[in-house]
Design an enzyme around this catalytic site. Structure first.
Site, mmCIF file in Angstrom:
data_model
loop_
_atom_site.group_PDB
_atom_site.id
_atom_site.type_symbol
_atom_site.label_atom_id
_atom_site.label_comp_id
_atom_site.label_asym_id
_atom_site.label_seq_id
_atom_site.Cartn_x
_atom_site.Cartn_y
_atom_site.Cartn_z
ATOM 1 N N GLY A 49 47.413 39.858 39.345
ATOM 2 C CA GLY A 49 47.234 38.738 38.395
ATOM 3 C C GLY A 49 47.748 39.142 37.024
ATOM 4 C CB ALA A 50 50.301 41.659 36.330
ATOM 5 C CB THR A 52 49.158 34.236 32.353
ATOM 6 O OG1 THR A 52 48.408 34.116 33.568
ATOM 7 C CG2 THR A 52 50.516 33.595 32.544
ATOM 8 C CE1 TYR A 54 40.122 39.032 28.179
ATOM 9 C CE2 TYR A 54 39.588 36.983 29.308
ATOM 10 C CZ TYR A 54 39.406 37.857 28.243
ATOM 11 O OH TYR A 54 38.515 37.543 27.248
ATOM 12 C CG PHE A 75 51.608 32.584 43.636
ATOM 13 C CD1 PHE A 75 52.893 32.697 44.138
ATOM 14 C CD2 PHE A 75 50.708 31.793 44.344
ATOM 15 C CE1 PHE A 75 53.271 32.055 45.301
ATOM 16 C CE2 PHE A 75 51.083 31.142 45.515
ATOM 17 C CZ PHE A 75 52.366 31.276 45.988
ATOM 18 C CG ASP A 112 49.099 34.155 48.725
ATOM 19 O OD1 ASP A 112 48.252 34.450 47.857
ATOM 20 O OD2 ASP A 112 48.808 33.556 49.787
ATOM 21 C CB ALA A 141 42.316 32.803 37.388
ATOM 22 C CE1 TYR A 236 33.619 30.581 34.298
ATOM 23 C CE2 TYR A 236 31.928 32.171 34.881
ATOM 24 C CZ TYR A 236 33.252 31.834 34.764
ATOM 25 O OH TYR A 236 34.210 32.739 35.153
ATOM 26 C CE LYS A 245 34.958 35.112 37.649
ATOM 27 N NZ LYS A 245 36.202 35.879 37.823
HETATM 28 P P1 NAI Z 1 45.203 33.187 34.073
HETATM 29 O O1 NAI Z 1 45.324 31.833 34.682
HETATM 30 O O2 NAI Z 1 45.821 33.407 32.733
HETATM 31 O O3 NAI Z 1 45.817 34.309 35.071
HETATM 32 C C1 NAI Z 1 45.729 34.245 36.450
HETATM 33 C C2 NAI Z 1 46.680 35.237 37.098
HETATM 34 O O4 NAI Z 1 46.498 35.181 38.524
HETATM 35 C C3 NAI Z 1 48.164 34.965 36.854
HETATM 36 O O5 NAI Z 1 48.852 36.188 36.707
HETATM 37 C C4 NAI Z 1 48.612 34.272 38.148
HETATM 38 O O6 NAI Z 1 50.007 34.391 38.444
HETATM 39 C C5 NAI Z 1 47.778 35.054 39.139
HETATM 40 N N1 NAI Z 1 47.608 34.388 40.443
HETATM 41 C C6 NAI Z 1 46.957 33.225 40.729
HETATM 42 N N2 NAI Z 1 47.017 32.977 42.062
HETATM 43 C C7 NAI Z 1 47.690 34.018 42.630
HETATM 44 C C8 NAI Z 1 48.054 34.364 43.950
HETATM 45 N N3 NAI Z 1 47.732 33.599 45.010
HETATM 46 N N4 NAI Z 1 48.777 35.492 44.158
HETATM 47 C C9 NAI Z 1 49.140 36.295 43.113
HETATM 48 N N5 NAI Z 1 48.787 36.033 41.837
HETATM 49 C C10 NAI Z 1 48.084 34.911 41.600
HETATM 50 O O7 NAI Z 1 43.656 33.527 34.069
HETATM 51 P P2 NAI Z 1 42.675 34.423 33.166
HETATM 52 O O8 NAI Z 1 41.852 33.519 32.331
HETATM 53 O O9 NAI Z 1 43.399 35.560 32.554
HETATM 54 O O10 NAI Z 1 41.698 34.966 34.303
HETATM 55 C C11 NAI Z 1 41.790 36.248 34.882
HETATM 56 C C12 NAI Z 1 40.390 36.702 35.287
HETATM 57 O O11 NAI Z 1 39.593 36.818 34.096
HETATM 58 C C13 NAI Z 1 39.658 35.703 36.207
HETATM 59 O O12 NAI Z 1 38.906 36.411 37.144
HETATM 60 C C14 NAI Z 1 38.734 34.970 35.235
HETATM 61 O O13 NAI Z 1 37.604 34.429 35.867
HETATM 62 C C15 NAI Z 1 38.381 36.116 34.287
HETATM 63 N N6 NAI Z 1 37.838 35.710 32.982
HETATM 64 C C16 NAI Z 1 38.461 34.777 32.196
HETATM 65 C C17 NAI Z 1 37.897 34.377 30.997
HETATM 66 C C18 NAI Z 1 38.561 33.348 30.122
HETATM 67 O O14 NAI Z 1 37.892 32.822 29.232
HETATM 68 N N7 NAI Z 1 39.809 33.048 30.292
HETATM 69 C C19 NAI Z 1 36.632 34.956 30.510
HETATM 70 C C20 NAI Z 1 36.104 36.003 31.349
HETATM 71 C C21 NAI Z 1 36.681 36.336 32.561
#
Ligand code: NAI
Length: 396
Positions: A49-50, A52, A54, A75, A112, A141, A236, A245
Site C-alpha cells: 500500500g506504498a 499514497t 500513510y 494498485f 492486487d 486501504a 469507526y 481493525k
Molecule cells: P490510501 O487510500 O491513501 O492508501 C491505500 C493504499 O493501498 C494505496 O497505496 C493503494 O494503491 C493500496 N491498495 C488498495 N487496494 C490494493 C490492492 N488490492 N492491492 C495493492 N494495493 C492496494 O489510504 P491511507 O489513509 O493511507 O490508509 C492506509 C492505512 O492507514 C489503512 O489501514 C487505514 O485504515 C490506516 N489509517 C488511516 C488514517 C487516515 O486518517 N487516513 C488514520 C489511521 C489509520
C-alpha cells in the site's frame, strides 16, 4: 498531451496531475532530509500500500531517512496519452526516480496485493535483489478483496453496529453541514469488512515471506489503525471498520507468538485527509475541526511527519509510547484532552453558516486537491502535461 484539471465528485477526484504529484513526493522527501538521520532503521523494507497516504510516507521515511532499499506494492491506474492515471501511479514514478537519483534501491509492483501471484512475484524479487527483508509495513486501504483461495470477492462497508447512527456530517461538494443517519450493518457485512480490512491478508503476507525464507532474523512488521474521539466511535471504532481493525490485534498476537514479542505492532495514527479517509461519513467534518485546532496549537502533522515520528520513536527508543494493548500511539497529540475538548466544543456549534470560521474546511479542501497534485505553488496548471509516463522499475 492534455491539460489536466481537477474533476471531483464527492470524495473522489478522477484526474491527477503528474508534475503536481511529483512535487508532493519531493516535498515529503525534503522534509525527511531536513530531519536528523534515523538510527537503527530497517534497511530492506517492503511496503504494502506504498503509493499514497500513510504507505507512501512509510516508504519515503526509511529510504530517505535511513538509506533503506524499498519494495512497494500498490494498485494504481497508469495514465494514457489522453487521460491522466491515478495519483498513486505518478507518486510512485516520482519516488522511483528520486530514489534512483539518490542511489537507493527501489522496485514496485502494481497489482492486487491480496493475490497469491503478486506475493510470489514480490518474493522472487526479494530473493534475487535483496535476499531478505527486515521490515514489512502493511498500509492497505481497499473497498474489496478477492479471496485468493476461494475466488470469492468481499466488499467492506462503513456502518455502525447494532443501531442506526445519526450525527453531523459534511457535504464537501456543497460546503454544507447536514445530518446523516446510517443503518447498522448486517452480520454478513461485518464479516466481509473484516475479510477485507482485517489481519488475514497481513498474516498471509508474513507466512508467504517466511515460507520462502526471505524474512530476516528479528524482522519487524507494522499495520495501521485508528481510534479517534467518541463522537465517531459508532461509525469507526465500534463500527464495521473498527471491528476489522480489532482483528489486526489478533494477527499481532499470533505473529508475536510465532516470531517473538514485539515483532508485530499496530500503530494508531492520526486522522488525516487521504483518499481512504475522505470516504468515511462524519470523519471529514471532524478532520476539518481537528486541523483548525491543531494548526492553531502548532502541532498539526501530515502523513510524513506522523510516520517520521513513528520510525524515530519506535525504532530509536524502546520506550516508545504504547498503550495497555501494546499499540504504538502516534495519535497521542490528536487525542490530547485539550485538543479534544476544543474540537468537541466546536463540533456542537458548527453549521453550514459558520463552517469556514469554526473549521479549517478550506485547508481540508486544499489538502484533498493536493492528494491529486493540484493547487501546488510553482506548477502551471494551464500547460499541457505528459500523462503517459512509466519507469522500468514498476512492474505490472
Ligand atoms: P490510501 O487510500 O491513501 O492508501 C491505500 C493504499 O493501498 C494505496 O497505496 C493503494 O494503491 C493500496 N491498495 C488498495 N487496494 C490494493 C490492492 N488490492 N492491492 C495493492 N494495493 C492496494 O489510504 P491511507 O489513509 O493511507 O490508509 C492506509 C492505512 O492507514 C489503512 O489501514 C487505514 O485504515 C490506516 N489509517 C488511516 C488514517 C487516515 O486518517 N487516513 C488514520 C489511521 C489509520
Amino acid at each position: 498531451m492534455p491539460v489536466v484539471t481537477p474533476k471531483t465528485r464527492g470524495f473522489i477526484c478522477t484526474t491527477s496531475h503528474p508534475t503536481g504529484c511529483a512535487a508532493n513526493v519531493k516535498a515529503q522527501i525534503e522534509y525527511v532530509k531536513s530531519q536528523p538521520a534515523l538510527e537503527n532503521v530497517a534497511k530492506k523494507v517492503l511496503v504494502i500500500g506504498a503509493s499514497t497516504g500513510y504507505g507512501l510516507a512509510s516508504r519515503i521515511v526509511p529510504a530517505f531517512g535511513g538509506g533503506a532499499s524499498t519494495i512497494g506494492v500498490f494498485f494504481e491506474k497508469p495514465g494514457s496519452e489522453k487521460r491522466s492515471g491515478s495519483a498513486g501511479w505518478y507518486n510512485s514514478i516520482a519516488f522511483e526516480q528520486e530514489a534512483k537519483e539518490a542511489g537507493l534501491y527501489a522496485k514496485s509492483f502494481n497489482g492486487d496485493a491480496f493475490s497469491h501471484e503478486l506475493k510470489a512475484q514480490v518474493i522472487e524479487t526479494i530473493k534475487q535483489d535483496l535476499g531478505q527483508v527486515d521490515m514489512i509495513v502493511y498500509s492497505l486501504a481497499s473497498p474489496r478483496r478477492t479471496d485468493p483461495d476461494s475466488g470469492e470477492t468481499f466488499n467492506s462497508v462503513l456502518k455502525p453496529l447494532g443501531e442506526t447512527y445519526t450525527n453531523k456530517t459534511l457535504n464537501t461538494d456543497k460546503a454544507e453541514v447536514t445530518e446523516v443517519s446510517i443503518d447498522p450493518a448486517s452480520q454478513e457485512e461485518v464479516e466481509h469488512t473484516v475479510k477485507v480490512m482485517g489481519g488475514e491478508d497481513w498474516s498471509y503476507w508474513i507466512s508467504a515471506l517466511d515460507e520462502a525464507g526471505v524474512l530476516a532474523e528479528g524482522f519487524k512488521t507494522v499495520a495501521y489503525s485508528y481510534i479517534g474521539p467518541e463522537m465517531t466511535w459508532p461509525i469507526y471504532t465500534n463500527g464495521t471498520i473498527g471491528t476489522a481493525k480489532k482483528d489486526l490485534d489478533k494477527t499481532v498476537a499470533a505473529l508475536d507468538a510465532k516470531y517473538g514479542a514485539q515483532t508485530a505492532v499496530v500503530s494508531v495514527n492520526k486522522a488525516l485527509v487521504t483518499q481512504a479517509s475522505s470516504a468515511i461519513p462524519v470523519v471529514p467534518l471532524y478532520i476539518s475541526l481537528l486541523y483548525k485546532v491543531m494548526k492553531e496549537k502548532g502541532n498539526h502533522e501530515g502523513c510524513i511527519e506522523q510516520i517520521h515520528r513513528l520510525f524515530a520513536t519506535y525504532y530509536g527508543d524502546a520506550s516508545a509510547a504504547s498503550d495497555e494493548d501494546g499499540r504504538v500511539r502516534i495519535d497521542d497529540w490528536e487525542m490530547a484532552p485539550d485538543i479534544q475538548a476544543e474540537v468537541d466544543a466546536l463540533w456542537n456549534k458548527v453549521n453550514t453558516e459558520n463552517l469556514r470560521d469554526l473549521s479549517d474546511f478550506d485547508g481540508y479542501q486544499a489538502e484533498f486537491l493536493r492528494l491529486f497534485g493540484f493547487g501546488i505553488d510553482g506548477i502551471n496548471y494551464e500547460a499541457e502535461v505528459d500523462t503517459d509516463i512509466a519507469v522500468p522499475s514498476i512492474e505490472g
